[in-house]
Enzyme design. Structure first.
Site: not given
Ligand code: AGV
Ligand code: CA
Length: 326
Positions: A10, A15, A40, A83, A137, A186, A260-261
Site C-alpha cells: 500500500d 512498502d 497508506d 502519511w 505489507t 494495517n 515494518w514492511d
Molecule cells: O503499521 C505499520 C504499517 C506498515 O505497513 N503502516 C506503515 C507501514 O507501511 C502504517 C503506519 C503506522 N505508522 C505510520 C504508518 C507512520 N508514522 N507513517 C506512515 N504509515
Molecule cells: Ca504498508
C-alpha cells in the site's frame, strides 16, 4: 530455484523498499505480480512508483516484466492524509525518473490500468504451476476477498502468506480520539478482512506484528550508511526514501518510523531472519475503542505463525548489501 512471490502493498516508504528488496534478489525471489491498495498512499502514486521500479530493475537485468494491478477496496478506517502523501514524494525522486525508465513505464501503463488488483491476485495464484508466496505489507482486503470468493482453489496454491500487521504482546500504533492504542494500522484499516485471513485454517500465515518490527527502527545512523554506496541507483533511491522518515521519532517520541514492511519482505528472502511461534489469534471487528486489535484466542486453532527474535543487524546488513545490485 527462486520462489514465485506476489507483493500486495500500500505504497508507504517501507512498502516500496520491500519491492526494491524483492526485485534486487532474483536468485531467491521471482516477483510475479504486485498489487497496490489505496490505503497508506494515494494509489496512483504507488502504482507509478512500482511500475518505474520494475522498469529500472528488470530492464537493467534483462528480466521479464510482471503485472501490477490497483485494488478496488477502500477501507473502513482511512489512513491520515499526511502519511498518504509520502508516495508522491517518492514518485518524484530523481533516481526513479530517468527518462529511459519513465518512458518504458508510460508505454506499459495503459494495459496495466485495466487490471483489477484483487482479481489479479486470485488469477496469479490459481494459475501458477508452483505454489506462490504472498507478501502482504498493507491491509488484508485483497487476500480476504480471494479466500471468500475462491476458497480452497485459492488457498491450496498459496505456499505461505507473509504479513505485516497486528500487535499481540505490545501496544498498537493507532492513536486516534476513538481508539485506545491497542490496534495496528494495517488491521485497523479493514478489521473484517484481517479476521478472515488470520482465522483461516487453510493458509499458512506468518505474521510480522509490531512485536517483531519494533526491533527495526529507521534511524539516522542506519540511513547515513547509504552514503558509502551512493554510486548505486538503488542505494540512492532507498537511502533517500528512508531519509524522509527519520524525523517521525522527533515529532512523536515512541511512535517513530520502522522498517515494518521491509523486515517482512526480507523474511521472504531469508527465513533465518526470525523465529516463528504458532498462535490462535482473533481480531476485534466491532466499533469499540480496541477496534482492529489482534489478541490471543483461548479456543481457536493456532493457525498464525507470529514472528519473534528478529535479527535486526542481519536485516539492516541485508538491505544495504542488496542495494548494491544496480
Ligand atoms: O503499521 C505499520 C504499517 C506498515 O505497513 N503502516 C506503515 C507501514 O507501511 C502504517 C503506519 C503506522 N505508522 C505510520 C504508518 C507512520 N508514522 N507513517 C506512515 N504509515
Ligand atoms: Ca504498508
Amino acid at each position: 530455484m527462486p520462489k514465485p512471490v506476489i507483493l500486495d502493498q500500500d505504497g508507504n516508504h517501507d512498502d516500496i523498499i520491500s519491492l526494491a528488496l524483492l526485485l534486487a534478489r532474483p536468485e531467491k525471489v521471482r516477483v510475479i505480480g504486485c498489487i497496490c491498495t489505496d490505503a497508506d498512499c494515494f494509489v496512483s502514486d504507488a502504482f507509478n512508483i512500482s511500475g518505474k521500479l520494475m522498469c529500472l530493475l528488470n530492464k537493467r537485468a534483462n528480466r521479464p516484466f510482471f503485472p501490477i494491478g490497483i485494488s478496488s477496496f477502500h477501507g473502513v478506517n482511512p489512513f491520515p492524509k499526511e502519511w498518504r502523501c509520502s508516495a508522491k514524494n517518492m514518485d518524484d525522486l530523481p533516481s526513479l525518473n530517468i527518462p529511459e525508465h519513465t518512458e518504458m513505464w508510460e508505454k506499459l501503463k495503459p494495459e496495466y490500468e485495466k487490471l483489477v488488483g484483487e482479481e489479479l491476485l486470485a488469477d496469479l495464484v490459481m494459475n501458477s504451476p508452483e505454489k506462490v508466496t504472498i507478501c502482504v505489507t498493507g491491509p488484508l482486503s485483497n487476500v480476504a476477498w480471494c479466500i471468500q470468493k475462491y476458497g480452497k482453489r485459492f488457498t491450496d496454491n498459496v505456499e505461505e502468506c507473509v504479513i505485516m500487521g497486528g500487535a499481540v504482546n505490545v501496544g498498537g500504533n493507532v492513536f486516534l480520539p476513538d481508539t485506545n492504542g491497542t490496534a495496528e494500522w494495517n488491521i485497523y484499516w479493514d478489521p473484517a478482512a484481517a479476521k478472515v485471513v488470520l482465522e483461516c485454517p487453510h493458509i499458512r500465515n506468518i505474521l510480522f506484528s509490531l512485536d517483531s518490527t519494533n526491533t527495526v527502527p529507521i534511524c539516522s545512523s542506519l540511513v547515513q550508511r547509504f552514503g558509502a554506496q551512493n554510486e548505486y541507483l538503488l542505494s540512492q533511491f532507498v537511502g533517500s526514501t528512508w531519509a524522509m522518515c527519520t524525523h517521525h521519532e522527533l515529532l512523536r517520541p515512541g511512535d517513530g518510523y520502522y522498517a515494518w514492511d521491509s523486515l517482512t519482505a526480507a523474511y521472504v528472502i531469508d527465513n533465518s531472519l526470525a523465529d516463528v511461534e504458532p498462535m490462535a489469534l482473533e481480531v476485534e471487528v466491532n466499533k469499540t475503542k480496541d477496534e482492529g486489535r489482534t489478541f490471543r484466542s483461548t479456543q481457536g486453532r493456532a493457525c498464525t505463525y507470529v514472528a519473534k527474535n528478529a535479527n535486526a543487524q542481519l536485516f539492516y546488513d541485508m538491505v544495504l548489501s542488496s542495494m548494491r545490485s544496480c
